[in-house]
Write an enzyme that holds these catalytic residues in place. Structure first.
Site, short mmCIF file in Angstrom:
data_model
loop_
_atom_site.label_atom_id
_atom_site.label_comp_id
_atom_site.label_asym_id
_atom_site.label_seq_id
_atom_site.Cartn_x
_atom_site.Cartn_y
_atom_site.Cartn_z
N TYR A 1 0.84 11.16 11.99
CA TYR A 1 -0.12 10.01 12.15
C TYR A 1 -0.12 10.04 13.86
O TYR A 1 -1.30 9.69 14.34
CB TYR A 1 0.61 8.45 12.21
CG TYR A 1 0.70 8.15 10.58
CD1 TYR A 1 -0.58 7.53 10.24
CD2 TYR A 1 1.40 8.44 9.77
CE1 TYR A 1 -0.92 7.08 8.93
CE2 TYR A 1 1.40 8.17 8.51
CZ TYR A 1 0.19 7.58 8.00
OH TYR A 1 0.13 7.08 6.60
N GLU B 1 5.12 3.94 3.08
CA GLU B 1 5.39 5.36 2.43
C GLU B 1 6.88 5.67 2.54
O GLU B 1 7.47 6.43 1.64
CB GLU B 1 4.67 6.33 3.42
CG GLU B 1 3.11 6.18 3.02
CD GLU B 1 2.10 6.75 4.32
OE1 GLU B 1 2.69 7.58 4.97
OE2 GLU B 1 0.93 6.35 4.27
N TYR C 1 0.53 8.77 -10.99
CA TYR C 1 -0.20 10.14 -11.21
C TYR C 1 0.86 10.91 -10.36
O TYR C 1 1.84 10.69 -9.82
CB TYR C 1 -1.55 10.13 -10.78
CG TYR C 1 -1.50 9.58 -9.15
CD1 TYR C 1 -1.18 10.43 -8.05
CD2 TYR C 1 -2.16 8.37 -8.86
CE1 TYR C 1 -1.34 9.82 -6.84
CE2 TYR C 1 -2.15 7.72 -7.54
CZ TYR C 1 -1.60 8.63 -6.61
OH TYR C 1 -1.83 7.99 -5.42
N PRO D 1 -4.84 7.69 -17.69
CA PRO D 1 -4.02 6.56 -17.41
C PRO D 1 -3.64 5.54 -18.27
O PRO D 1 -2.41 4.99 -18.61
CB PRO D 1 -4.09 6.04 -15.85
CG PRO D 1 -5.61 6.31 -15.68
CD PRO D 1 -5.79 7.52 -16.50
N GLY E 1 -10.33 10.59 -6.51
CA GLY E 1 -10.80 11.25 -5.34
C GLY E 1 -10.86 10.21 -4.36
O GLY E 1 -10.05 8.97 -4.51
#
Length: 395
Positions: free
Chosen positions: A98, A140, A191, A277, A386
């Site tokens: 970052y 995260e 995913y 999914p 995407g």
């Protein structure tokens, strides 16, 4: 929350910054990749850079976050942040990156806007950036902890134990641990990223939904060949060359479009490869004996193009209150509806939560129809394969 000093500055300059974001992000990526070519080679999706989708997604996320700070100063746009954080975690993004982004993004802002970027303006937008960046770093870090890995160390080897041709342009790959250990569990709808070495030496990364139900010692992904310009580098290589016995680099599972617990009614609506999914969600519902009402909608080009069609029918048939509604552009003798999916023709129970996955035009059309039918916006959730070019629209 923005400081009292920053609020009027961001509000006053948002039209100018927002109007220039496309030029800013174009200049930003140019600077970033000139300084760090390895990021384009091994982290960023080169196809999305080539067609401009990543630039548009970054501009949209910055604008959506800044607007949220001004319009809802006491809340955080968690839907927006969660989606980005899960994607970043699946790539192994770390906090130090970052700082690199900040350096080149703010240099790009100064280059594009010139003298309009006064020290006061720079400080205000610096607040916007670090509020967003620090929130993502925290999210995260928590995702890494939940996955049981150190920050950024998400990769593991898996072996392809089975390759199955689903349609002419789609294959499924069953993945197992090379040492025979069970792979980590995941939430239905999540995913994994797959990192593939390409002929030019790049190691490009793409995300694929786990299309089998949780609880199995193996995982399964479904890969569709992507034609066009640019064509799908990773998907096309996997489609053409992945074989049983090959070893792939795969991330831990991530993704926030996951099956909700409880017994409330569900709508699972998908198009094309967006049905993958939903297979995991339906597999979990069937395996756990769920009795909740589940309306399943899928749209595709034709019966022959519909990957996992028989599996979808079998899973819905195992649900006591499951119903399946198919739309094909060319239905032939399949008995499916012709044309685009029309959820307004369905009877949805009160309190239905909708989960959508597929191309952006499909998502927009179905979400609009659901809202017009009285489904609350907060009860419509979506996943885009995407870059998310619709950031904030379904939050």
């Amino acid at each position: 929350m923005l400081s009292e000093q920053a609020v009027p500055v961001v509000r006053a300059t948002l039209p100018a910054v927002g109007g220039a974001l496309d030029r800013i992000t174009e200049r930003f990526y140019g600077r970033l990749f000139d300084a760090h070519p390895e990021l384009l080679r091994d982290l960023f999706n080169r196809g999305n850079q080539a067609n401009g989708d990543q630039r548009k997604a970054l501009a949209g996320s910055i604008a959506a976050f800044a607007v949220a700070l001004l319009e809802h100063p006491d809340t955080r746009p968690d839907a927006l942040l969660s989606r980005i954080a899960h994607k970043h975690a699946s790539l192994g993004v770390t906090a130090d990156q970052y700082k690199i982004v900040h350096e080149h993004l703010f240099a790009a802002i100064a280059e594009v806007l010139g003298e309009a970027v006064t020290p006061e303006v720079a400080r205000a937008w610096d607040e916007v950036y670090w509020l967003m960046a620090n929130a993502l770093v925290a999210l995260e870090s928590r995702l890494y902890q939940e996955a049981g890995v150190d920050d950024g160390r998400v990769w593991r080897p898996v072996r392809i134990s089975r390759r199955h041709e689903e349609t002419a342009d789609t294959v499924s790959l069953t993945l197992t641990d090379p040492d025979g250990e069970p792979l980590p569990t995941f939430r239905p709808g999540q995913y994994v990223s797959v990192r593939v070495a390409l002929p030019d030496g790049a190691r490009q990364i793409r995300q694929y939904s786990l299309s089998s139900a949780p609880g199995s010692p193996a995982w399964r992904i479904t890969v569709k060949r992507v034609d066009g310009d640019p064509a799908g580098e990773v998907s096309n290589r996997l489609h053409a060359h992945a074989a049983a016995g090959d070893v792939l680099e795969v991330s831990a599972p991530f993704g926030d479009l996951v099956l909700p617990e409880g017994d409330g009614p569900l709508l699972l609506a998908s198009a094309g490869i967006g049905g993958t999914p939903m297979l995991a969600m339906l597999g979990h519902l069937a395996a756990t004996g769920a009795e909740r009402p589940v309306v399943v909608v899928h749209a595709d080009r034709s019966p022959e193009a519909h990957a996992h069609a028989e599996e979808l029918r079998e899973l819905v048939g195992r649900l006591p209150q499951g119903s399946l509604h198919l739309w094909y552009e060319a239905p032939g003798a399949s008995g499916a509806h012709a044309g685009r999916a029309d959820v307004t023709a369905l009877e949805l129970p009160a309190g239905t939560h909708a989960y959508l996955c597929g191309p952006l035009p499909f998502l927009r059309a179905v979400r609009g129809d659901l809202l017009a039918s009285g489904v609350a916006a907060a009860d419509v959730h979506y996943e885009v394969f995407g870059p998310d070019l619709w950031l904030g629209a379904a939050a």
